[in-house]
Motif scaffolding. Structure first.
Motif, PDB file in Angstrom:
ATOM      1  N   GLU A 183      49.460  27.522  28.020  1.00 49.28           N
ATOM      2  CA  GLU A 183      48.724  28.778  28.162  1.00 49.28           C
ATOM      3  C   GLU A 183      47.537  28.605  29.113  1.00 49.28           C
ATOM      4  OE1 GLU A 183      48.897  31.755  24.341  1.00 49.28           O
ATOM      5  OE2 GLU A 183      47.578  30.016  24.227  1.00 49.28           O
ATOM      6  N   THR A 184      47.278  29.632  29.898  1.00 48.52           N
ATOM      7  CA  THR A 184      46.055  29.687  30.692  1.00 48.52           C
ATOM      8  C   THR A 184      45.117  30.704  30.048  1.00 48.52           C
ATOM      9  OG1 THR A 184      46.972  31.385  32.162  1.00 48.52           O
ATOM     10  CG2 THR A 184      47.222  29.068  32.817  1.00 48.52           C
ATOM     11  N   ALA A 185      43.814  30.459  30.205  1.00 46.91           N
ATOM     12  CA  ALA A 185      42.850  31.296  29.502  1.00 46.91           C
ATOM     13  C   ALA A 185      41.756  31.781  30.444  1.00 46.91           C
ATOM     14  CB  ALA A 185      42.226  30.521  28.340  1.00 46.91           C
ATOM     15  N   LYS A 186      41.256  32.968  30.173  1.00 50.13           N
ATOM     16  CA  LYS A 186      40.105  33.502  30.879  1.00 50.13           C
ATOM     17  C   LYS A 186      39.358  34.437  29.933  1.00 50.13           C
ATOM     18  CE  LYS A 186      42.649  37.338  33.022  1.00 50.13           C
ATOM     19  NZ  LYS A 186      43.049  37.975  34.316  1.00 50.13           N
ATOM     20  N   PHE A 187      38.074  34.626  30.228  1.00 48.75           N
ATOM     21  CA  PHE A 187      37.279  35.595  29.490  1.00 48.75           C
ATOM     22  C   PHE A 187      37.123  36.848  30.338  1.00 48.75           C
ATOM     23  CE2 PHE A 187      35.855  31.718  27.300  1.00 48.75           C
ATOM     24  CZ  PHE A 187      36.046  32.129  25.985  1.00 48.75           C
ATOM     25  N   VAL A 188      37.258  38.004  29.694  1.00 44.33           N
ATOM     26  CA  VAL A 188      37.124  39.292  30.379  1.00 44.33           C
ATOM     27  C   VAL A 188      36.050  40.105  29.665  1.00 44.33           C
ATOM     28  CG1 VAL A 188      38.284  41.417  31.071  1.00 44.33           C
ATOM     29  CG2 VAL A 188      39.562  39.266  31.053  1.00 44.33           C
ATOM     30  N   VAL A 189      35.093  40.606  30.431  1.00 49.06           N
ATOM     31  CA  VAL A 189      34.070  41.516  29.904  1.00 49.06           C
ATOM     32  C   VAL A 189      34.407  42.918  30.390  1.00 49.06           C
ATOM     33  CG1 VAL A 189      31.630  42.143  29.937  1.00 49.06           C
ATOM     34  CG2 VAL A 189      32.288  39.737  29.844  1.00 49.06           C
ATOM     35  N   SER A 191      33.474  47.128  30.269  1.00 49.56           N
ATOM     36  CA  SER A 191      32.521  48.194  29.975  1.00 49.56           C
ATOM     37  C   SER A 191      33.058  49.471  30.599  1.00 49.56           C
ATOM     38  CB  SER A 191      31.134  47.861  30.544  1.00 49.56           C
ATOM     39  OG  SER A 191      30.228  48.925  30.314  1.00 49.56           O
ATOM     40  N   GLY A 192      33.561  50.378  29.742  1.00 49.85           N
ATOM     41  CA  GLY A 192      34.195  51.588  30.267  1.00 49.85           C
ATOM     42  C   GLY A 192      35.398  51.210  31.103  1.00 49.85           C
ATOM     43  N   ASP A 193      35.465  51.715  32.352  1.00 53.68           N
ATOM     44  CA  ASP A 193      36.586  51.388  33.229  1.00 53.68           C
ATOM     45  C   ASP A 193      36.258  50.217  34.151  1.00 53.68           C
ATOM     46  OD1 ASP A 193      34.710  52.611  34.795  1.00 53.68           O
ATOM     47  OD2 ASP A 193      36.040  54.120  35.651  1.00 53.68           O
ATOM     48  N   GLN A 194      35.153  49.507  33.891  1.00 53.18           N
ATOM     49  CA  GLN A 194      34.788  48.333  34.684  1.00 53.18           C
ATOM     50  C   GLN A 194      35.139  47.065  33.917  1.00 53.18           C
ATOM     51  OE1 GLN A 194      30.802  48.853  36.875  1.00 53.18           O
ATOM     52  NE2 GLN A 194      30.515  50.067  35.025  1.00 53.18           N
ATOM     53  N   SER A 195      35.432  45.999  34.647  1.00 58.88           N
ATOM     54  CA  SER A 195      35.698  44.722  34.002  1.00 58.88           C
ATOM     55  C   SER A 195      35.331  43.586  34.941  1.00 58.88           C
ATOM     56  CB  SER A 195      37.172  44.612  33.588  1.00 58.88           C
ATOM     57  OG  SER A 195      38.018  44.602  34.721  1.00 58.88           O
ATOM     58  N   TRP A 196      34.939  42.456  34.318  1.00 62.49           N
ATOM     59  CA  TRP A 196      34.600  41.243  35.059  1.00 62.49           C
ATOM     60  C   TRP A 196      35.230  40.081  34.304  1.00 62.49           C
ATOM     61  CZ3 TRP A 196      31.415  44.969  33.191  1.00 62.49           C
ATOM     62  CH2 TRP A 196      30.841  45.837  34.115  1.00 62.49           C
ATOM     63  N   GLU A 197      35.613  39.031  35.028  1.00 63.42           N
ATOM     64  CA  GLU A 197      36.312  37.935  34.362  1.00 63.42           C
ATOM     65  C   GLU A 197      35.931  36.593  34.968  1.00 63.42           C
ATOM     66  OE1 GLU A 197      40.607  37.576  36.450  1.00 63.42           O
ATOM     67  OE2 GLU A 197      40.312  39.435  35.294  1.00 63.42           O
ATOM     68  N   CYS A 198      36.193  35.535  34.175  1.00 63.89           N
ATOM     69  CA  CYS A 198      35.998  34.166  34.652  1.00 63.89           C
ATOM     70  C   CYS A 198      37.013  33.274  33.968  1.00 63.89           C
ATOM     71  CB  CYS A 198      34.573  33.678  34.372  1.00 63.89           C
ATOM     72  SG  CYS A 198      34.242  33.342  32.626  1.00 63.89           S
ATOM     73  N   ASP A 199      37.350  32.159  34.606  1.00 59.62           N
ATOM     74  CA  ASP A 199      38.248  31.193  33.988  1.00 59.62           C
ATOM     75  C   ASP A 199      37.564  30.571  32.776  1.00 59.62           C
ATOM     76  OD1 ASP A 199      40.201  31.653  35.875  1.00 59.62           O
ATOM     77  OD2 ASP A 199      39.488  30.059  37.212  1.00 59.62           O
ATOM     78  N   ALA A 200      38.353  30.265  31.748  1.00 59.92           N
ATOM     79  CA  ALA A 200      37.826  29.646  30.533  1.00 59.92           C
ATOM     80  C   ALA A 200      38.141  28.156  30.554  1.00 59.92           C
ATOM     81  CB  ALA A 200      38.433  30.303  29.297  1.00 59.92           C
ATOM     82  N   GLU A 201      37.139  27.340  30.345  1.00 65.33           N
ATOM     83  CA  GLU A 201      37.335  25.896  30.280  1.00 65.33           C
ATOM     84  C   GLU A 201      37.857  25.514  28.902  1.00 65.33           C
ATOM     85  OE1 GLU A 201      33.835  23.811  31.344  1.00 65.33           O
ATOM     86  OE2 GLU A 201      33.564  24.864  33.249  1.00 65.33           O
TER      87      GLU A 201
END
Length: 353
Positions: A183-189, A191-201
């Motif tokens: 599995e690969t993992a990332k975190f997604v934030v 807010s409404g129709d906006q989103s931001w993400e980063c890779d999860a260690e």
């Protein structure tokens, strides 16, 4: 109307707050808020409780084309025309009562069966819609204050990003109860129709850090993608009222003196009191402040708040003696303001009455 709009309308009709409705259902205010915003769908158990609480059928809550109307209450009227029928003897009376009771029981059984069938059919429609939305659908649990059964452990911290004070820095870690090979993992934030993400260690769990714009609310998800392309989206936590939380509250007024005018001249003189409160304790602090005098919208004088920034404890009063006298102009031309700057370089301006 959507299901959320109906819940909101019925709640307001009952004069309940979101928090009060959540307490009656054993849920959080955030869960009710998500229903009413159509970000989440109540479980069937919650729909049944809402049906009982508001007195409307479950399918009325779920069907967009169904109008809100109360359930029909069981009638307590006597058998039509019974008062005009002659009573021959007690046996006939009991026989009629028994037949009526049996008829009501049959009607009740049939109605219950029909209602159960409609509830099951509606639940099947909901499950079908969820499946059709695909494996990448964001998962919204009904009660965000309860322990998330998909996570064994998690933590999250939100601060102002010191590298970019217009952003918030979100540090998050999460340990899913089940971790699949490959599995690969990332975190997604989101807010409404906006989103931001980063890779999860991956370090005996997942961790990540994101810098996101200064939004008022957001939710953090752990997104896990398997080797077959299937995706699991697990809600880690949600944050609310961030703009108020990461800011200063500023209030100002005259403890003594103020603005006065006489014979075409105006004076601003007295002891001005400024109250500063930080909603996030010690992280957001005032570092400088000024008393500003405007005439016809143009700044003409200023005075520094000298003691500001020392021994700030989150709810502190500052006093500044002002003495500007005999200025040409009428009272209505002048306005006094307080300007405070925090440790992230943001300014707050408050009019002095």
């Amino acid at each position: 109307m959507t299901t959320g709009e109906k819940i909101a309308a019925l709640r307001k009709e009952q004069g309940m707050s979101q928090e009060a409705l959540g307490e009656k259902l054993g849920l959080s205010r955030q869960a009710v808020s998500k229903w009413e915003a159509d970000q989440a769908v109540p479980t069937m158990d919650n729909l049944m409780e809402l049906s009982k609480l508001f007195g409307v059928p479950v399918d009325t809550l779920l069907r967009p084309d169904a109008e809100l109307m109360p359930k029909a209450e069981d009638s307590d009227e006597s058998w039509p025309g019974a008062e005009n029928q002659p009573v021959r003897n007690e046996n006939r009376k009991w026989k009629i009562a028994a037949i009526a009771a049996a008829g009501l029981l049959c009607v009740s059984v049939v109605c219950s069966a029909v209602s159960l069938w409609r509830v099951l059919a509606m639940q099947q429609q909901i499950d079908t819609l969820r499946m059709q939305s695909g494996p990448s659908t964001i998962y919204y649990p009904d009660n965000t204050s309860a322990e998330n059964s998909d996570l064994a452990d998690w933590s999250e911290n939100v601060t102002v990003d010191r590298q970019n004070t217009e952003n918030l820095l979100v540090t998050v870690s999460a340990v899913p109860r089940s971790m699949l090979d490959g599995e690969t993992a990332k975190f997604v934030v989101r807010s409404g129709d906006q989103s931001w993400e980063c890779d999860a260690e991956d370090n005996n769990g997942y961790s990540g850090k994101l810098s996101v714009p200064f939004v008022d609310t957001f939710s953090v998800y752990l997104t896990l993608t398997g080797t077959n392309g299937e995706t699991r989206n697990i809600l880690v936590t949600s944050e609310y009222d961030l703009e108020q939380r990461f800011s200063l509250n500023v209030m100002a007024g005259w403890e003594s003196g103020g603005i006065s005018s006489s014979f075409g001249k105006t004076s601003v003189s007295g002891n001005l009191q400024t109250l500063i409160n930080s909603n996030d304790g010690e992280e957001i602090q005032p570092v400088s402040g000024r008393i500003l005098l405007y005439q016809n919208g143009k700044q003409i004088k200023e005075q520094k708040i000298t003691s500001l920034g020392k021994e700030f404890e989150g709810d502190t009063y500052y006093y500044t003696q002002v003495d500007w006298r005999d200025m040409e102009g009428t009272l209505s031309q002048f306005k006094v303001k307080v300007e405070i700057t925090d440790n992230f370089g943001r300014t707050y301006t408050e009019d002095v009455g």
